[in-house]
Design a protein around this motif. Structure first.
Motif, short mmCIF file in Angstrom:
data_model
loop_
_atom_site.label_atom_id
_atom_site.label_comp_id
_atom_site.label_asym_id
_atom_site.label_seq_id
_atom_site.Cartn_x
_atom_site.Cartn_y
_atom_site.Cartn_z
N GLU A 181 -33.01 83.05 -2.69
CA GLU A 181 -32.31 83.79 -3.75
C GLU A 181 -32.52 83.06 -5.08
O GLU A 181 -32.53 81.84 -5.13
CB GLU A 181 -30.82 83.85 -3.38
CG GLU A 181 -29.85 84.18 -4.50
CD GLU A 181 -30.08 85.50 -5.20
OE1 GLU A 181 -30.60 86.44 -4.57
OE2 GLU A 181 -29.75 85.61 -6.39
N HIS A 182 -32.72 83.83 -6.13
CA HIS A 182 -32.92 83.22 -7.45
C HIS A 182 -31.70 82.41 -7.87
O HIS A 182 -31.81 81.39 -8.52
CB HIS A 182 -33.16 84.29 -8.51
CG HIS A 182 -34.23 85.28 -8.17
ND1 HIS A 182 -34.01 86.32 -7.31
CD2 HIS A 182 -35.52 85.39 -8.57
CE1 HIS A 182 -35.12 87.02 -7.19
NE2 HIS A 182 -36.05 86.48 -7.94
N ALA A 183 -30.51 82.93 -7.50
CA ALA A 183 -29.24 82.28 -7.85
C ALA A 183 -29.17 81.85 -9.30
O ALA A 183 -28.92 80.68 -9.59
CB ALA A 183 -28.96 81.09 -6.92
N PHE A 230 -35.65 83.84 -13.55
CA PHE A 230 -36.55 83.43 -12.45
C PHE A 230 -37.21 84.61 -11.76
O PHE A 230 -37.61 84.51 -10.60
CB PHE A 230 -35.81 82.55 -11.43
CG PHE A 230 -34.83 81.60 -12.04
CD1 PHE A 230 -35.26 80.65 -12.95
CD2 PHE A 230 -33.48 81.66 -11.74
CE1 PHE A 230 -34.37 79.79 -13.55
CE2 PHE A 230 -32.58 80.79 -12.34
CZ PHE A 230 -33.04 79.86 -13.25
#
Lengths: 295, 166, 471
Positions: free
Chosen positions: C233-235, C290
């Motif tokens: 996950e980019h988070a 991202f």
């Protein structure tokens, strides 16, 4: 968050009265770091009223009393880390407090709150359990004191009854000053739950393990002691091999689970290593005549 | 319920429902949007503010619990005379990339420097463990805190230090 | 009162009125920024930022972010820091089940709730599908749920709390369907088909150069290894947040931290069936992207809620939604077969890879393409065969993330280079040096490469990380 009511308790007596008044719908709010995070994502109905004890001054404080070292349930982890008294008498307590969450959560979270979550991975549990801590509980019918081990019933379940409040933790006088140490292993060094944590203590002034105590977290439904390892260790000459063997025995006494953080096998390996390190840490705090000086 | 607290040196009040967090009070009632909502459960540190001298997650404290207390937010750091050394250094060293974690990091660092004027690298790391960053990385932040610590010690009235001529 | 006013001495403005500092300060209560410029001013433009129209030497200069001063002051307005008058808050109900048919959905309790201003279902969306190549992703599911993060209904209410309560009050009855969760299983003919039809494969890529079989036949040794990488996950620190404001003239303004504004306008125009000239997207400062904020997510839903309610609507993902309802990096399974000479020169490399695309297409085509092109690594290899495909599974959608598949294949080919070096007893750096692209080398796709600096780069790196003195 879902709507809930709020009332601030002036002191512990007031808090118990409020808890009795509001009954099952009441929930105790101390530091809030676990409770509020849980409430935000909870599918369950919120409490009717939040009894905020964070202003109850009589629940705070760290002091040496006739009974032993008293820590108010509302003492924050940061206060434990910063306490000169704890640094002097039981630095293992500070070792456990300083690895809980991060600075921000340590500034809010309390030792009583940590115990009352009753999650197996709590960092406050093992050291206190190894030191035979007692907890004082205040309820509508007065105060009662029980061993910490009797507070823990199961994951997220304590033995507290109706309208009862955990008010203080007392480390008995005989164990104040006992060389002990705490070890934790998480996926990060900060802001991480323990995959396994362990505490150990013993009097070692005579070159043997006297009154050894070992406690483990995150490897059973509650924080547990490792009686077999303790019994094996008692009276043996202090050596690294003995520490390692005690770690291996302790691993046989745990029933860790496999979850997304770690496998049971990995946790068993960690127990052996952390117990050995905790014993070594405690040994580093051994000085001659320590026990006599303490009592 | 009514809450009254000192925010950045001013006494402020608001009427809020009990379940209002300090973060919501600051952002939605006082329009102080410097503290951010990142995870809202105390993991990321983007909401860090200083309450009675201690860095806390504003998302994990009820507004009611902050009643009567003293809160400093990122908006309270710069003075009329200039930026706080942390703000100045973080700007100069590029410690703020997307900047979303920045206010939280700066507040945590300020609380650290208030208690410990010359922290070691390990002490800075420990202090910042609760502030997550996904772009900048932590190296420039740690360097920045060291640098700010030096600046704070070398000026007579540190909080009022004027931006240095470049 | 009126008499009072009449009897009062006229309030004549004799000199320009200057507000006392206290009044000015009141204007932004709480902010301690200078209302009146102090003797030492606080310039908002940092000095090391090249100004518009100014020719500066860029290389070798220490640059500063133009916006970092605002970041440090806490004054940067990210999307969640913006509130419009009368703004409502939206929440989306997530399916919570990964493969199912919606049998019944009842929003009546939510609609009846005080404070709820609009409720939206998928069938109300003019074109309930979007996507960057294959248009296969519904904004709100009408019938078939393909992963747990699928939205099934949306609500706009006067507070976030009421919106959440309304979401909780929506009743959905599901008929569970068989799902597929492993990309290799998804390749099987008898696996459940996420989007119907007879296959879960939705893109294939084939790159061939030379003859790998001949290369393997000539090789001293042939290595076969499987490498897998997980979804990531980019988070971003800033969760997905947008505000949609549908005005009375039928014009839509969307404030969003989206990286690709024009693509967002196109998708909004298509899904809402309004001319693109009526769609304005204001990109706000992005709190981390991202690659995760490259396409629309919930904006058309917010737009329609705004249209229904006649008020601006803000939607903010929770951290949980970030993980289940956004996109992630493609999990990949990569089989590498590499033939080498005794000296370590690579003669042939065959790569087969399966990308787990999750429930919808998103940027899978781009990712598969880039992963395939880069799969052989920065090595001059005469015989190459790359075969890749991306499959649907009932999981979180894989989309664009930094590198579009490049980090996954890099992990695989560099891991294999190490295994080859270890087996042949050759220094891993030397093995790479032997095989690196050189000036004029041709890649697997036939591109002739210039300005090739990979040898110098690794030499420099090896010197800097102290390869010579390793134990």
């Amino acid at each position: 968050m879902k709507p809930f009511g709020y009332v601030a308790a002036k002191d512990s007596g007031h808090a118990v009265a409020l808890l009795a008044e509001y009954g099952k719908g009441a929930k105790v709010l101390a530091g809030g770091t676990d409770l509020l995070a849980d409430l935000k994502n909870s599918p369950h109905p919120p409490p009717d009223v939040m009894v905020d004890i964070s202003r109850a001054a009589d629940l705070k404080g760290i002091a040496l009393t006739d009974a032993g070292l008293r820590i108010g349930a509302l003492t924050t982890h940061t206060e434990i880390v910063d306490s000169p008294l704890i640094a002097d008498t039981l630095p293992a307590l500070a070792e456990a407090a300083v690895v809980i969450g991060a600075v921000q959560t340590r500034n809010l979270g309390t030792i009583g709150g940590n115990l009352m979550t009753c999650v197996p991975s709590m960092d406050s549990g093992p050291t206190l359990l190894a030191l035979d801590a007692q907890v004082t509980i205040l309820g509508p019918s007065g105060r009662r004191t029980i061993p910490l081990s009797e507070l823990f019933v199961g994951p997220r379940r304590t033995s507290l009854g109706f309208a009862e409040l955990l008010v203080e933790i007392v480390i008995p006088k005989k164990n104040v000053g006992k060389p002990s140490a705490f070890q934790k292993f998480g996926l990060r060094k900060g802001q991480a739950l323990a995959l396994v944590n362990a505490a150990a203590g013993f009097w070692g002034g005579d070159g043997v393990f006297a009154e050894p105590a070992i406690a483990l977290g995150a490897v059973a439904p509650t924080v547990i002691r490792a009686p077999k390892a303790e019994a094996w260790l008692a009276g043996r000459p202090i050596s690294e091999e003995a520490m390692a063997e005690a770690g291996r025995i302790a691993a046989t006494e745990a029933k860790p689970i496999t979850d997304f953080r770690a496998s049971a096998e990995y946790r068993l390996d960690l127990i052996a290593v952390l117990v050995k390190r905790a014993l070594a840490g405690a040994h580093a705090r051994v000085t001659p005549n320590q026990k006599d000086l303490a009592s | 319920m009514n809450v009254t607290l000192t925010v950045n040196g001013e006494l402020r009040s608001a009427s809020v429902p009990p379940e209002t967090t300090l973060l919501v009070l600051l952002r939605e009632h006082f329009m102080l949007t410097g503290a951010k909502t990142g995870c809202d459960i105390g993991d990321c540190g983007a909401c860090t503010v200083i309450v009675d001298g201690k860095a806390v997650n504003a998302c994990l404290m009820l507004a009611a619990q902050a009643d009567g207390r003293t809160v400093v937010t990122i908006e309270g750091l710069a003075t009329r005379e200039g930026l706080h050394p942390l703000q100045q250094v973080f700007e100069e060293t590029g410690a703020l990339q997307c900047g979303f974690c920045g206010p939280g990091v700066i507040m945590t660092a300020k609380a650290l420097l208030d208690e410990n004027p010359s922290p070691s690298t390990q002490e800075i790391r420990t202090a910042l463990a609760g502030n997550l960053c996904r772009c900048t990385g932590y190296v420039k932040m740690i360097d920045g805190v060291h640098e700010a610590a030096k600046m704070l010690q070398s000026t007579e009235t540190p909080a009022l230090a004027a931006p240095q001529q470049r | 009162m009126a008499e009072d006013l009449l009897e009062r001495a006229p309030d004549v403005l004799e000199k320009p009125r200057a507000a006392p500092v206290e009044t000015l300060r009141r204007a932004d209560e709480g902010l301690r920024l200078p209302a009146v410029a102090p003797p030492t001013t606080l310039p908002l433009e940092p000095p090391l930022v090249p100004q518009v129209g100014e020719q500066t030497r860029a290389v070798g200069l220490r640059a500063q972010r133009p916006d970092s001063r605002y970041h440090g002051l806490g004054l940067t307005r990210y999307i969640d820091d913006i509130a419009l008058p009368g703004m409502l808050y939206a929440k989306i109900k997530r399916a919570g089940i990964s493969s199912a048919r919606i049998k019944r959905i009842d929003v009546s309790k939510a609609e009846a709730m005080p404070g709820v201003q609009a409720v939206l279902l998928g069938r109300e969306i003019p074109l309930n599908l979007f996507g960057t190549s294959i248009v296969d992703q519904p904004l709100l599911v009408d019938e078939i749920v393909r992963h747990a993060g699928d939205g099934v209904a949306a609500v706009a209410a006067v507070t976030e709390q009421i919106a959440q309560a309304a979401i909780d009050a929506i009743e959905v009855e599901y008929e569970p369907l068989p799902g597929v969760y492993d990309p290799l299983e998804a390749l099987q003919p008898d696996s459940p088909k996420v989007h119907g039809g007879d296959t879960n494969i939705y893109f294939k890529k084939l790159i061939r150069r030379g003859d790998v079989e001949k290369g393997f036949a000539q090789s001293y040794r042939v290595y076969e290894n499987r490498y897998t990488t997980p979804g990531i996950e980019h988070a971003p620190m800033e969760p997905f947040t947008s505000i949609a404001d549908w005005d009375a003239n039928g014009r839509l303004t969307v404030y969003a931290s989206i990286g690709r504004i024009t693509l967002a306008r196109v998708d909004l125009s298509k899904t809402l069936r309004i001319p693109i000239s009526r769609v304005r997207v204001i990109g706000t400062i992005v709190g981390g992207n991202f690659g995760g904020k490259n396409e629309i997510r919930h904006e058309p839903v917010l737009a329609l809620l705004s249209k229904k309610a006649g008020r601006p609507v803000k939607g903010r993902f929770t951290r949980v939604e970030e993980f289940i309802a956004s996109t992630i990096r493609h999990p990949m399974i990569m089989d590498y077969k590499t033939g080498v000479t005794k000296e370590g020169k690579i003669l042939a490399r065959q790569i087969r890879m399966v990308l787990d695309g999750g429930a919808y297409c998103s940027f899978s085509e781009t990712t598969l393409g880039k992963a395939s092109i880069l799969a052989p690594g920065p090595y001059a290899i005469e015989n190459i065969h790359v075969e890749g495909c991306v499959v649907y599974t009932n999981k979180t959608t894989s989309g664009s993330m930094r590198g579009f598949g490049a980090p996954q294949v890099c992990f695989a080919y560099e891991s294999q280079m190490d295994e080859i070096a270890r087996d042949l007893g050759i220094d891993p750096i030397e093995l790479r040096m032997k095989n690196f692209f050189r000036e004029g080398s041709m890649s697997a796709t036939g591109q002739v490469l210039h300005s090739v600096k990979v040898i110098e780069s690794l030499q420099n790196a090896a010197r800097k990380f102290g390869w010579e003195v390793r134990s």
